[in-house]
Design an enzyme around this catalytic site. Structure first.
Site, PDB file in Angstrom:
ATOM      1  N   GLY A  15       0.980  -0.951  -0.082  1.00 38.87           N
ATOM      2  CA  GLY A  15       0.043  -0.157   0.111  1.00 38.87           C
ATOM      3  C   GLY A  15       0.769   1.156   0.047  1.00 38.87           C
ATOM      4  O   GLY A  15       1.990   1.209   0.624  1.00 38.87           O
ATOM      5  N   ARG A  79       0.325  -4.380  -5.235  1.00 35.13           N
ATOM      6  CA  ARG A  79       0.469  -5.477  -4.173  1.00 35.13           C
ATOM      7  C   ARG A  79       0.516  -6.671  -5.090  1.00 35.13           C
ATOM      8  O   ARG A  79       0.226  -6.879  -6.284  1.00 35.13           O
ATOM      9  CB  ARG A  79      -1.139  -5.769  -3.683  1.00 35.13           C
ATOM     10  CG  ARG A  79      -1.413  -4.385  -2.591  1.00 35.13           C
ATOM     11  CD  ARG A  79      -2.053  -4.885  -1.391  1.00 35.13           C
ATOM     12  NE  ARG A  79      -2.591  -3.796  -0.704  1.00 35.13           N
ATOM     13  CZ  ARG A  79      -1.837  -3.220   0.354  1.00 35.13           C
ATOM     14  NH1 ARG A  79      -0.645  -3.708   0.949  1.00 35.13           N
ATOM     15  NH2 ARG A  79      -2.499  -2.214   0.916  1.00 35.13           N
ATOM     16  N   ASP A 112       5.723  -4.644   6.377  1.00 36.57           N
ATOM     17  CA  ASP A 112       6.252  -6.012   6.490  1.00 36.57           C
ATOM     18  C   ASP A 112       6.115  -7.124   5.635  1.00 36.57           C
ATOM     19  O   ASP A 112       7.279  -7.747   5.131  1.00 36.57           O
ATOM     20  CB  ASP A 112       5.633  -6.562   7.867  1.00 36.57           C
ATOM     21  CG  ASP A 112       4.104  -6.605   8.003  1.00 36.57           C
ATOM     22  OD1 ASP A 112       3.635  -5.650   7.319  1.00 36.57           O
ATOM     23  OD2 ASP A 112       3.730  -7.838   8.352  1.00 36.57           O
ATOM     24  N   THR A 135       4.189   2.442   6.092  1.00 37.94           N
ATOM     25  CA  THR A 135       2.904   2.268   6.080  1.00 37.94           C
ATOM     26  C   THR A 135       1.752   3.143   7.052  1.00 37.94           C
ATOM     27  O   THR A 135       2.508   3.534   8.024  1.00 37.94           O
ATOM     28  CB  THR A 135       2.501   0.762   6.424  1.00 37.94           C
ATOM     29  OG1 THR A 135       1.153   0.536   6.613  1.00 37.94           O
ATOM     30  CG2 THR A 135       3.287   0.224   7.519  1.00 37.94           C
ATOM     31  N   ASP A 137      -0.467   2.340   8.624  1.00 40.82           N
ATOM     32  CA  ASP A 137      -1.031   1.775   9.706  1.00 40.82           C
ATOM     33  C   ASP A 137      -0.032   1.903  11.130  1.00 40.82           C
ATOM     34  O   ASP A 137      -0.420   1.613  12.213  1.00 40.82           O
ATOM     35  CB  ASP A 137      -1.051   0.269   9.320  1.00 40.82           C
ATOM     36  CG  ASP A 137      -2.153   0.122   8.309  1.00 40.82           C
ATOM     37  OD1 ASP A 137      -2.767   0.963   8.086  1.00 40.82           O
ATOM     38  OD2 ASP A 137      -2.249  -1.023   7.692  1.00 40.82           O
ATOM     39  N   ASP A 139       1.966  -0.082  12.203  1.00 36.48           N
ATOM     40  CA  ASP A 139       1.954  -1.601  12.704  1.00 36.48           C
ATOM     41  C   ASP A 139       3.003  -2.526  12.746  1.00 36.48           C
ATOM     42  O   ASP A 139       2.806  -3.674  12.812  1.00 36.48           O
ATOM     43  CB  ASP A 139       0.551  -2.136  12.348  1.00 36.48           C
ATOM     44  CG  ASP A 139       0.700  -2.577  10.804  1.00 36.48           C
ATOM     45  OD1 ASP A 139       1.556  -2.031  10.068  1.00 36.48           O
ATOM     46  OD2 ASP A 139       0.043  -3.420  10.248  1.00 36.48           O
ATOM     47  N   ARG A 181      -6.161  -1.817   8.825  1.00 32.61           N
ATOM     48  CA  ARG A 181      -6.233  -3.152   8.781  1.00 32.61           C
ATOM     49  C   ARG A 181      -6.458  -3.714  10.166  1.00 32.61           C
ATOM     50  O   ARG A 181      -7.582  -3.501  10.910  1.00 32.61           O
ATOM     51  CB  ARG A 181      -5.164  -3.509   8.162  1.00 32.61           C
ATOM     52  CG  ARG A 181      -5.107  -5.022   7.312  1.00 32.61           C
ATOM     53  CD  ARG A 181      -3.563  -5.470   6.857  1.00 32.61           C
ATOM     54  NE  ARG A 181      -3.254  -4.786   5.843  1.00 32.61           N
ATOM     55  CZ  ARG A 181      -3.342  -5.021   4.553  1.00 32.61           C
ATOM     56  NH1 ARG A 181      -4.305  -5.815   4.087  1.00 32.61           N
ATOM     57  NH2 ARG A 181      -2.916  -4.216   3.520  1.00 32.61           N
TER      58      ARG A 181
HETATM   59  O1  F6P Z   1      -1.721  -0.925   4.927  1.00 33.48           O
HETATM   60  C1  F6P Z   1      -2.335   0.049   4.497  1.00 33.48           C
HETATM   61  C2  F6P Z   1      -3.918  -0.085   4.159  1.00 33.48           C
HETATM   62  O2  F6P Z   1      -4.231   1.153   3.855  1.00 33.48           O
HETATM   63  C3  F6P Z   1      -4.724  -0.590   5.403  1.00 33.48           C
HETATM   64  O3  F6P Z   1      -4.832   0.477   6.214  1.00 33.48           O
HETATM   65  C4  F6P Z   1      -5.972  -0.908   4.565  1.00 33.48           C
HETATM   66  O4  F6P Z   1      -6.385  -2.005   5.113  1.00 33.48           O
HETATM   67  C5  F6P Z   1      -5.269  -1.338   3.115  1.00 33.48           C
HETATM   68  O5  F6P Z   1      -3.944  -0.993   3.299  1.00 33.48           O
HETATM   69  C6  F6P Z   1      -6.067  -1.192   1.995  1.00 33.48           C
HETATM   70  O6  F6P Z   1      -5.380  -1.761   0.934  1.00 33.48           O
HETATM   71  P1  F6P Z   1      -5.810  -1.622  -0.656  1.00 33.48           P
HETATM   72  O7  F6P Z   1      -5.106  -0.108  -0.995  1.00 33.48           O
HETATM   73  O8  F6P Z   1      -4.882  -2.885  -1.324  1.00 33.48           O
HETATM   74  O9  F6P Z   1      -7.366  -1.525  -0.684  1.00 33.48           O
END
Ligand code: F6P
Length: 423
Positions: A15, A79, A112, A135, A137, A139, A181
């Site tokens: 992300g 991703r 991670d 990130t 998050d 986390d 997340r």
């Molecule tokens: O890891 C960052 C994040 O924004 C999370 O907070 C969220 O759950 C996820 O990525 C969303 O992912 P995507 O952009 O693939 O929808």
């Protein structure tokens, strides 16, 4: 003496988040000091694997001019689930392309999952790497701070503050679901910063006592409180809704529908509430029905006209990807600068396969395998609620300290959010 690395590649992976550009820039500019060439690879591991040579581009100072304040990532991100499914195959294919480009080491800017990809490149193809945690998050267990977090909070808080204005004008509540997340860091910080009435996070589902929160909100409204903000992390779970209750609620609604007591929309609402909606959305409808019933009773008892037909009208807002965009804050830019510089210094010293971290508020670094293993240890603990004592004893002192920090930080923030709650 370590062999001097002359050419590295940099990717942004997973992300995206704000300050990825600031980190790319820092890597490129810091590399000049050591005469290290930098190749930027577009679209993360995907571009590295499938798009040689188009995705590979030499980056010099000119290319990173004026990107420090831009959101997104000039290298784009992706991703790439296929990497997880076939780590060896993808790593070999990606490494072959790195070899063709003359790249000797990799800087990974990501979370991670992206660092795990780096370890696969090392394991199967002996490509060394250094990770920069990025990130929104916040986390990653090996570090107290990940790039993007501060800016994501700024965005989230701006949304909440705007919602507060209109909520107050209209005597409303706004439930705001924020990103993160399985982590509640954004939710906790936002809750404290906007004076939320309550916050629900995945790390401590039991700490959000729905009945008590609603009772306190009703009481506060009786005492004149006009607006409420309730923050949910996207991973928050409703642990108080057992499967049997859900089924009973749906069976009853189907019966009522068959008997013509409710319409199709009401039936769909019940199904959605019990089976489809996330906890944040369930809470909106629970708050509506519970407050309506409470004020009906209150009005019958007191005859107070102000409470005739009263309930806590609640709007819902999902503060999702918009929290990931926009110009990075000063803090994110500065930390990205430090992290990029530190990553290059490690490479120049031949200290490889490490991740840049913030420990005790300072820029540090640690072994990448240890960083990933303490991350996995923590995530397993979160999933199962317990850990194997023998495995815990195998952790290094630093890993134990990071694990303890991660456990304490949410508890501590939760206590502050509760103490400063507006109800
Ligand atoms: O890891 C960052 C994040 O924004 C999370 O907070 C969220 O759950 C996820 O990525 C969303 O992912 P995507 O952009 O693939 O929808």
């Amino acid at each position: 003496m370590a062999v001097q690395i002359k050419k590295i590649a940099v990717i942004t992976s997973g992300g995206d988040c704000q300050a990825m550009n600031a980190a790319i820039r820092a890597v490129v500019l810091a590399a000049r000091k050591y005469d290290i060439e930098v190749v930027g690879i577009s679209d993360g591991y995907y571009g590295m694997t499938y798009h040689y040579p188009e995705a590979f581009k030499a980056l010099c100072a000119d290319e990173v001019e004026n990107i420090i304040g831009c959101g997104g990532t000039v290298l784009n991100s992706a991703r790439f689930d296929e990497f997880e499914q076939d780590p060896e195959g993808i790593a070999r294919r990606a490494a072959a392309n790195l070899g063709k480009a003359g790249v000797e080491a990799l800087v990974i800017i990501g979370g991670d999952g992206s660092f795990r990809g780096g370890l696969d490149l090392l394991k199967y193809c002996n490509i060394p790497c250094v990770g920069i945690p990025a990130t929104i998050d916040n986390d990653i267990v090996s570090t107290e701070y990940t790039l993007g977090f501060d800016t994501a909070l700024r965005n989230t808080i701006e949304v909440c503050d705007s919602l507060r204005d209109t909520c107050n004008s209209h005597k409303r509540c706004n439930v705001v679901e924020v990103m993160g997340r399985k982590a509640g860091q954004i939710a906790l910080h936002a809750a404290i910063a906007v004076g939320a009435s309550a916050v629900s996070i995945p790390e401590a589902p039991g700490a959000f006592d729905e009945d008590k929160v609603i009772d306190r909100m009703i009481e506060a409204r009786r005492n004149g409180k006009r607006s409420f903000l309730v923050i949910f992390a996207e991973g928050a779970e409703n642990t108080g809704l057992p499967e049997n209750d859900k089924k009973a609620a749906l069976d009853a609604a189907v019966r009522d529908y068959d008997e013509g007591k409710i319409d199709a929309k009401a039936l769909t609402d019940v199904a959605f509430h019990n089976y489809k909606a996330k906890y944040s959305e369930q809470f909106v409808s629970t708050l509506r029905s519970r407050s309506l019933a409470a004020f009906e009773k209150y009005y019958a008892e007191t005859g107070n006209i102000d409470f005739k037909g009263e309930y806590i009208e609640t709007k819902f807002m999902r503060c999702a990807h918009m929290s990931r965009g926009g110009r990075p804050t000063t803090f994110d830019r500065v930390v990205a600068g430090h992290m990029g510089e530190a990553a290059i210094a490690l490479i120049a010293e031949g200290k490889l396969n490490r991740v840049i971290c913030v420990h005790d508020g300072r820029i540090a670094d640690m072994d990448m395998v240890e960083a990933i293993s303490v991350d996995s240890f923590y995530r397993k603990f979160r999933k199962t609620g317990s850990y194997d004592e023998a495995k815990y004893n195998e952790l290094t002192d630093l890993q134990k300290k990071l694990f303890a920090y991660r456990l304490n930080v949410s508890e501590h923030l939760l206590a502050t959010a509760a103490a400063l709650s507006e109800i």
